[in-house]
Design a protein around this motif. Structure first.
Motif, PDB file in Angstrom:
ATOM      1  N   GLU A 114       0.814  -1.212   0.000  1.00  0.00           N
ATOM      2  CA  GLU A 114       0.000   0.000   0.000  1.00  0.00           C
ATOM      3  C   GLU A 114       0.850   1.265   0.000  1.00  0.00           C
ATOM      4  O   GLU A 114       0.555   2.232  -0.710  1.00  0.00           O
ATOM      5  CB  GLU A 114      -0.927  -0.004   1.223  1.00  0.00           C
ATOM      6  N   GLU A 115       1.926   1.272   0.777  1.00  0.00           N
ATOM      7  CA  GLU A 115       2.789   2.456   0.838  1.00  0.00           C
ATOM      8  C   GLU A 115       3.403   2.764  -0.521  1.00  0.00           C
ATOM      9  O   GLU A 115       3.499   3.916  -0.932  1.00  0.00           O
ATOM     10  CB  GLU A 115       3.896   2.234   1.874  1.00  0.00           C
ATOM     11  N   CYS A 116       3.797   1.718  -1.243  1.00  0.00           N
ATOM     12  CA  CYS A 116       4.388   1.912  -2.564  1.00  0.00           C
ATOM     13  C   CYS A 116       3.337   2.341  -3.576  1.00  0.00           C
ATOM     14  O   CYS A 116       3.625   3.116  -4.488  1.00  0.00           O
ATOM     15  CB  CYS A 116       5.070   0.618  -3.022  1.00  0.00           C
ATOM     16  N   GLU A 117       2.115   1.849  -3.432  1.00  0.00           N
ATOM     17  CA  GLU A 117       1.046   2.244  -4.337  1.00  0.00           C
ATOM     18  C   GLU A 117       0.758   3.730  -4.233  1.00  0.00           C
ATOM     19  O   GLU A 117       0.541   4.410  -5.222  1.00  0.00           O
ATOM     20  CB  GLU A 117      -0.232   1.455  -4.016  1.00  0.00           C
ATOM     21  N   LYS A 118       0.771   4.258  -3.005  1.00  0.00           N
ATOM     22  CA  LYS A 118       0.445   5.663  -2.796  1.00  0.00           C
ATOM     23  C   LYS A 118       1.617   6.577  -3.141  1.00  0.00           C
ATOM     24  O   LYS A 118       1.413   7.766  -3.404  1.00  0.00           O
ATOM     25  CB  LYS A 118       0.024   5.891  -1.343  1.00  0.00           C
ATOM     26  N   ALA A 119       2.826   6.057  -3.101  1.00  0.00           N
ATOM     27  CA  ALA A 119       4.000   6.858  -3.451  1.00  0.00           C
ATOM     28  C   ALA A 119       4.447   6.488  -4.860  1.00  0.00           C
ATOM     29  O   ALA A 119       3.726   6.650  -5.821  1.00  0.00           O
ATOM     30  CB  ALA A 119       5.113   6.633  -2.422  1.00  0.00           C
ATOM     31  N   SER A 120       5.640   6.014  -4.991  1.00  0.00           N
ATOM     32  CA  SER A 120       6.174   5.481  -6.246  1.00  0.00           C
ATOM     33  C   SER A 120       7.206   4.434  -5.880  1.00  0.00           C
ATOM     34  O   SER A 120       7.676   4.372  -4.740  1.00  0.00           O
ATOM     35  CB  SER A 120       6.799   6.589  -7.102  1.00  0.00           C
ATOM     36  N   SER A 121       7.569   3.613  -6.847  1.00  0.00           N
ATOM     37  CA  SER A 121       8.537   2.551  -6.561  1.00  0.00           C
ATOM     38  C   SER A 121       9.878   3.121  -6.132  1.00  0.00           C
ATOM     39  O   SER A 121      10.544   2.573  -5.251  1.00  0.00           O
ATOM     40  CB  SER A 121       8.707   1.662  -7.793  1.00  0.00           C
ATOM     41  N   THR A 122      10.276   4.252  -6.726  1.00  0.00           N
ATOM     42  CA  THR A 122      11.560   4.856  -6.366  1.00  0.00           C
ATOM     43  C   THR A 122      11.522   5.440  -4.965  1.00  0.00           C
ATOM     44  O   THR A 122      12.453   5.255  -4.169  1.00  0.00           O
ATOM     45  CB  THR A 122      11.929   5.954  -7.370  1.00  0.00           C
ATOM     46  N   GLN A 123      10.450   6.178  -4.648  1.00  0.00           N
ATOM     47  CA  GLN A 123      10.326   6.742  -3.303  1.00  0.00           C
ATOM     48  C   GLN A 123      10.239   5.643  -2.256  1.00  0.00           C
ATOM     49  O   GLN A 123      10.843   5.758  -1.176  1.00  0.00           O
ATOM     50  CB  GLN A 123       9.090   7.635  -3.233  1.00  0.00           C
ATOM     51  N   TYR A 124       9.493   4.597  -2.561  1.00  0.00           N
ATOM     52  CA  TYR A 124       9.367   3.505  -1.605  1.00  0.00           C
ATOM     53  C   TYR A 124      10.718   2.852  -1.357  1.00  0.00           C
ATOM     54  O   TYR A 124      11.069   2.558  -0.205  1.00  0.00           O
ATOM     55  CB  TYR A 124       8.368   2.462  -2.128  1.00  0.00           C
ATOM     56  N   PHE A 125      11.487   2.609  -2.397  1.00  0.00           N
ATOM     57  CA  PHE A 125      12.787   1.965  -2.222  1.00  0.00           C
ATOM     58  C   PHE A 125      13.723   2.851  -1.394  1.00  0.00           C
ATOM     59  O   PHE A 125      14.486   2.346  -0.565  1.00  0.00           O
ATOM     60  CB  PHE A 125      13.412   1.673  -3.583  1.00  0.00           C
ATOM     61  N   TRP A 126      13.674   4.162  -1.622  1.00  0.00           N
ATOM     62  CA  TRP A 126      14.572   5.065  -0.896  1.00  0.00           C
ATOM     63  C   TRP A 126      14.163   5.208   0.565  1.00  0.00           C
ATOM     64  O   TRP A 126      14.973   5.021   1.470  1.00  0.00           O
ATOM     65  CB  TRP A 126      14.605   6.429  -1.586  1.00  0.00           C
ATOM     66  N   TYR A 127      12.897   5.536   0.793  1.00  0.00           N
ATOM     67  CA  TYR A 127      12.477   5.833   2.163  1.00  0.00           C
ATOM     68  C   TYR A 127      12.251   4.579   3.010  1.00  0.00           C
ATOM     69  O   TYR A 127      12.508   4.605   4.219  1.00  0.00           O
ATOM     70  CB  TYR A 127      11.184   6.662   2.154  1.00  0.00           C
ATOM     71  N   ARG A 128      11.770   3.485   2.394  1.00  0.00           N
ATOM     72  CA  ARG A 128      11.458   2.311   3.193  1.00  0.00           C
ATOM     73  C   ARG A 128      12.561   1.280   3.150  1.00  0.00           C
ATOM     74  O   ARG A 128      12.988   0.769   4.184  1.00  0.00           O
ATOM     75  CB  ARG A 128      10.134   1.700   2.682  1.00  0.00           C
ATOM     76  N   LYS A 129      13.042   0.924   1.945  1.00  0.00           N
ATOM     77  CA  LYS A 129      14.044  -0.127   1.836  1.00  0.00           C
ATOM     78  C   LYS A 129      15.437   0.355   2.239  1.00  0.00           C
ATOM     79  O   LYS A 129      16.185  -0.349   2.917  1.00  0.00           O
ATOM     80  CB  LYS A 129      14.075  -0.675   0.405  1.00  0.00           C
ATOM     81  N   THR A 130      15.807   1.555   1.782  1.00  0.00           N
ATOM     82  CA  THR A 130      17.165   2.048   2.052  1.00  0.00           C
ATOM     83  C   THR A 130      17.278   2.674   3.440  1.00  0.00           C
ATOM     84  O   THR A 130      18.147   2.308   4.227  1.00  0.00           O
ATOM     85  CB  THR A 130      17.579   3.081   0.996  1.00  0.00           C
ATOM     86  N   LEU A 131      16.403   3.634   3.730  1.00  0.00           N
ATOM     87  CA  LEU A 131      16.485   4.357   5.001  1.00  0.00           C
ATOM     88  C   LEU A 131      15.666   3.707   6.100  1.00  0.00           C
ATOM     89  O   LEU A 131      15.993   3.869   7.282  1.00  0.00           O
ATOM     90  CB  LEU A 131      16.002   5.804   4.806  1.00  0.00           C
TER      91      LEU A 131
END
Length: 569
Positions: A114-131
């Motif tokens: 859901e978080e990635c759906e509301k944002a974008s795949s790039t934002q999700y990877f940066w904010y959730r996966k990386t940070l």
């Protein structure tokens, strides 16, 4: 797979119209004889393909293809049974897409997270996966081992580079400074050949009077110059202390300034060419989605609706079919190239979201990704070497410290201390603390330090004495330009920027920061808590209060040596 009723009826899987779940909303598309849209990758219907019952959990991944890019991927690994004979195999390069190119599936594999759906795949990877960022600065969280390990390795590389002093540092700097130019040249050639690059360049070179009239724009420009030239950091003075007395520093100052400004313009051309490609790609993808939606909703002939006649057809449909158009209208996006170009960001957002968003849409994206992050690594190491040299030079030159510790030990302790401080940025709230250090530790204090340096040289040490020193070094006297800049123009400009900087904070009121809201999938503005405001004040004071404190201590020491009473505050 969801179906939509039409006048000819619907089937279980080979129906005429298919409702396709998509991250940006819901699209309706005509299906091929296999039940596959020619423009979208769909999962195979479980009942038609003989897949196991749990195959219904597979979710299709859409792909919109522009002239020079591709986004999305088919979740082949997640749905291995969704492969049908006769389907084209993906290109070998795209079999292993970039990790931020698509949104991951949720736990039960019925859709995207859901978080990635509301944002974008790039934002999700940066904010959730990386940070793995926390919702606010108050929630510190735990240290993330991946960035922590990278931080330790980075400082280990810096320590190895400065282990033998300027002899080894100078050789490394040649590599870290020149190789990024090669990568930028490669990116320039690639960027200028991208579809939509001219849109970004036109946007870059078009003056905007409202921005030029904004004092904050000039503050940001001055801060950027201070950072790129290293003014006020001490690195220039540290490296210059190793020069011969006969060194022509005047000529070097001109050369460095010209190279710095030229590099900034050169890098801006590269950046805006890629930024124009990203904006154009997003704009055309938006148009394609609107065209696909209207074509299928109103049974228009394929190819009739284009970007050129879209607005006219929309007006006609709104007047001819008002009730049906009102149902579709909420799904119609307002596509604007200008708005895409104006969504500018800076700092980590530019480096790790905008650029990576554009890279994933390029062909052979893995190659461009490796080149880009390799360039960032070299630039980061080069900056760390310069700033570390500014700290090490006075420490190693001090007879008190160097008599107890060898140069290698001093270098190791400095790197260890910096690495320990940097661990704060590897926590879940580390990105917020990084923004505090980035925004307040070396902005206002830089203006004050450079102003004090200019006033001290021109009015305390004396401009005439400084001129005679330079004449002894270079062999010729200074012209009027240098005297006017040092004695009048530069101090006035810095004082003006200093006033603008303070007034901007006064007008803004409470200091705020951008926090990531996972529920909304976007950044939200929040006020800094009291303890963060205290750290901001400490950062600004720690880098500026040393000037009056050292001056007061020197004055008291000289008075005591002469036997005069110390001044009473």
């Amino acid at each position: 797979m969801l179906t939509v009723e039409n006048e000819e009826g619907t089937g279980a899987c080979g129906e005429e119209r298919t409702l396709i779940p998509h991250r940006e909303g819901v699209l309706v598309s005509k299906a091929s004889p296999h039940g596959l849209c020619p423009h979208l990758f769909l999962t195979v219907c479980p009942s038609a393909s003989g897949a196991p019952p749990h195959a219904a959990s597979c979710t299709s991944a859409s792909s919109q293809t522009g002239k020079d890019g591709e986004t999305g991927a088919c979740w082949g690994d997640a749905c291995p049974f969704a492969t049908e004979p006769g389907l084209h195999e993906p290109d070998p390069v795209s079999k292993d897409p970039l990790p931020w190119s698509v949104c991951p599936l949720n736990g039960n594999r019925t859709g995207y997270i859901e978080e990635c759906e509301k944002a974008s795949s790039t934002q999700y990877f940066w904010y959730r996966k990386t940070l793995n960022i926390s919702p606010s600065i108050q929630e510190s969280g735990a240290v993330q081992w991946e960035p922590a390990l990278c931080l330790v390795l980075a400082w280990l590389v810096v320590y190895l580079c400065i282990l033998r002093g300027t002899e080894s540092t100078g050789k490394v700097v040649y590599f870290t400074a020149l190789l990024p130019y090669c990568v930028l040249i490669i990116y320039l050639v690639r960027g200028l050949t991208l579809h939509g690059a001219t849109n970004g360049l036109v946007y870059m070179f078009t003056p905007k009077m409202e921005q030029l009239a904004n004092p904050k724009a000039w503050i940001n420009a001055a801060t950027q110059i201070f950072f790129s030239l290293g003014l006020g950091f001490g690195s220039l003075i540290a490296f210059a202390s190793y020069n011969e007395p006969s060194n022509n520093c005047q000529k070097h100052a001109i050369i460095v300034s010209i190279i710095n400004s030229s590099t900034s313009i050169f890098a801006s051309i590269v950046t805006f060419s890629i930024y124009g490609f990203k904006a154009t790609f997003n704009y055309e993808s938006c148009l394609n989605k609107v065209i696909l939606l209207l074509t299928n909703s109103f049974d228009l002939e394929d190819g009739f609706l284009t970007a050129n006649n879209l607005e006219q057809v929309k007006d006609y449909l709104a007047s001819a079919y008002p009730s049906k158009y009102s149902e579709v209208f909420p799904q119609i996006k307002n596509c604007s190239l200008e708005s895409e170009l104006e969504t500018a960001v800076q700092g980590t957002g530019l480096a790790f979201i905008v650029y990576t968003e554009a890279i994933k849409n390029m062909k052979v994206s893995q190659l461009w990704s490796v080149l880009y992050f390799f360039m960032l690594l070299l630039l980061g190491i080069g900056s760390m070497l310069g700033n570390t040299a500014a700290i090490l030079t006075p420490l190693t030159d001090s007879k008190v410290i160097s008599s107890y510790l060898p140069k290698e030990a001093i270098s190791g302790l400095v790197c260890l201390a910096n690495c320990a401080i940097g661990m704060l940025f590897t926590m879940e709230a580390g990105s917020y603390w990084f923004d505090i250090f980035n925004d307040y530790a070396a902005t206002l204090s830089l203006l004050l330090i450079v102003l004090v340096e200019t006033v001290a040289v021109c009015y305390l040490y004396g401009l005439s004495r400084f001129e005679s020193d330079l004449k002894a070094m270079t062999g010729h006297a200074l012209n009027w330009y240098w005297k006017a800049m040092w004695g009048g123009v530069s101090p006035l400009l810095i004082i003006s920027l200093f006033i603008f900087y303070l007034s901007d904070y006064i007008i803004t009121g409470t200091l705020q920061y951008q926090a990531w809201d996972a529920a909304q999938g976007q950044l939200v503005t929040k006020d800094y808590p009291p303890h963060a405001l205290a750290v901001i004040g400490l950062l600004v004071a720690s880098s500026t209060m040393c000037i009056p404190l050292v001056a007061l201590g020197t004055l008291i020491t000289r008075r005591l040596r002469r036997g005069d009473p110390a001044p009473v505050a």
